[in-house]
Structures are given as structure tokens and as C-alpha cells.
Design a protein around this motif. Sequence first.
Motif, PDB file in Angstrom:
ATOM      1  N   ASN A  42       0.872  -1.166   0.000  1.00 23.62           N
ATOM      2  CA  ASN A  42       0.000   0.000   0.000  1.00 23.62           C
ATOM      3  C   ASN A  42       0.913   1.220   0.000  1.00 23.62           C
ATOM      4  OD1 ASN A  42      -1.459   2.286   0.904  1.00 23.62           O
ATOM      5  ND2 ASN A  42      -2.982   0.975   1.876  1.00 23.62           N
ATOM      6  N   ASN A  43       0.895   1.987  -1.088  1.00 25.41           N
ATOM      7  CA  ASN A  43       1.812   3.121  -1.211  1.00 25.41           C
ATOM      8  C   ASN A  43       1.531   4.251  -0.227  1.00 25.41           C
ATOM      9  OD1 ASN A  43       3.505   2.073  -3.207  1.00 25.41           O
ATOM     10  ND2 ASN A  43       2.018   2.585  -4.788  1.00 25.41           N
ATOM     11  N   GLU A  44       0.283   4.342   0.280  1.00 26.90           N
ATOM     12  CA  GLU A  44      -0.039   5.418   1.214  1.00 26.90           C
ATOM     13  C   GLU A  44       0.624   5.212   2.572  1.00 26.90           C
ATOM     14  OE1 GLU A  44      -4.228   6.277   1.449  1.00 26.90           O
ATOM     15  OE2 GLU A  44      -4.411   6.167  -0.729  1.00 26.90           O
ATOM     16  N   ASP A  45       0.456   4.014   3.145  1.00 31.36           N
ATOM     17  CA  ASP A  45       1.037   3.783   4.481  1.00 31.36           C
ATOM     18  C   ASP A  45       2.244   2.840   4.456  1.00 31.36           C
ATOM     19  OD1 ASP A  45      -0.090   1.279   4.113  1.00 31.36           O
ATOM     20  OD2 ASP A  45      -1.467   1.423   5.811  1.00 31.36           O
ATOM     21  N   LYS A  46       2.669   2.468   3.247  1.00 35.41           N
ATOM     22  CA  LYS A  46       3.844   1.595   3.060  1.00 35.41           C
ATOM     23  C   LYS A  46       3.697   0.233   3.743  1.00 35.41           C
ATOM     24  CE  LYS A  46       6.151   4.739   0.806  1.00 35.41           C
ATOM     25  NZ  LYS A  46       5.717   4.881  -0.544  1.00 35.41           N
TER      26      LYS A  46
END
Length: 138
Positions: free
Chosen positions: A46-50
Amino acid sequence: MATLSMSNKKLFTADYEIHASIKMLYPYIQTASGLSEWFADDVTINNEDKSFTFFWDNEAHKAKLAAFRTNHFARFEFLPENKDDEKDPSYFELRLEFNELTQSVYIKIIDYSDFDDQKELNDLWHGLVEALRKTVGG
């Protein structure tokens, strides 16, 4: 009077020799694409929260890359599913070690979880490492 909950989690460690260079192996223990080739059915980020999502048997398990050192190790901590997990999270760590004496590369598995059957866990990791060996040709 407060009661302390004792963790049911156990620490499992094992070392496996792999005939491949550390630089070649590292992407297989730290990247979603590398891990999805041998460790889980699929791995996404998930690129938002890594956060990483590991899929096994159509079940999703979220984890964060808690610590890493390039070409040395990656430690994934599973996101809490209950109150006990918040205080004592499950994790697994994959370490790459080089033995100077034998010129051999080893992967050290450190698994801290509530998995009860240690023999089954040993068999599981053995099978995963075999899949890694086949993937990298080592």
C-alpha cells in the motif's frame, strides 16, 4: 487488581544454507515482488502507508517493514489484530549471513508468532526455503 496477560507466542529460529550471493538474495527477502515468488501466494504494498499485505490461501495479513539493512536483513511486523498483539506483535525476520570460513551464505529465519506446532512450523519454513532455493537456483 490488574492481571498481566502472558504471551502465547514462541520464538522459532533456523538457519539454511543457500548457494547464491547475498546481493542476489536480498531483493527476495525485502521486496513485495521478490517475496511473492517464494514466500506467499502474493504480496502487495500500500503506497499510502507503506504496509505490505501477504496473501496465503486467500487470506490477507498486513505487516509493516519494521527494520531492514540493505543486503543484511528485513524484519516484518504484523499489524495488530487484537489488544495482545498491540503490546506484543508477531513478526518474522529474514537475515542473510556469510560464513567467512566456509564461504557459504545462510538465511536465518526468526519467527515470533502464536503458531503452536513447532515441528509444523519447521516443516513450513523448510518448504519455503526450498521454494526460495528453486527460485534463485541455489
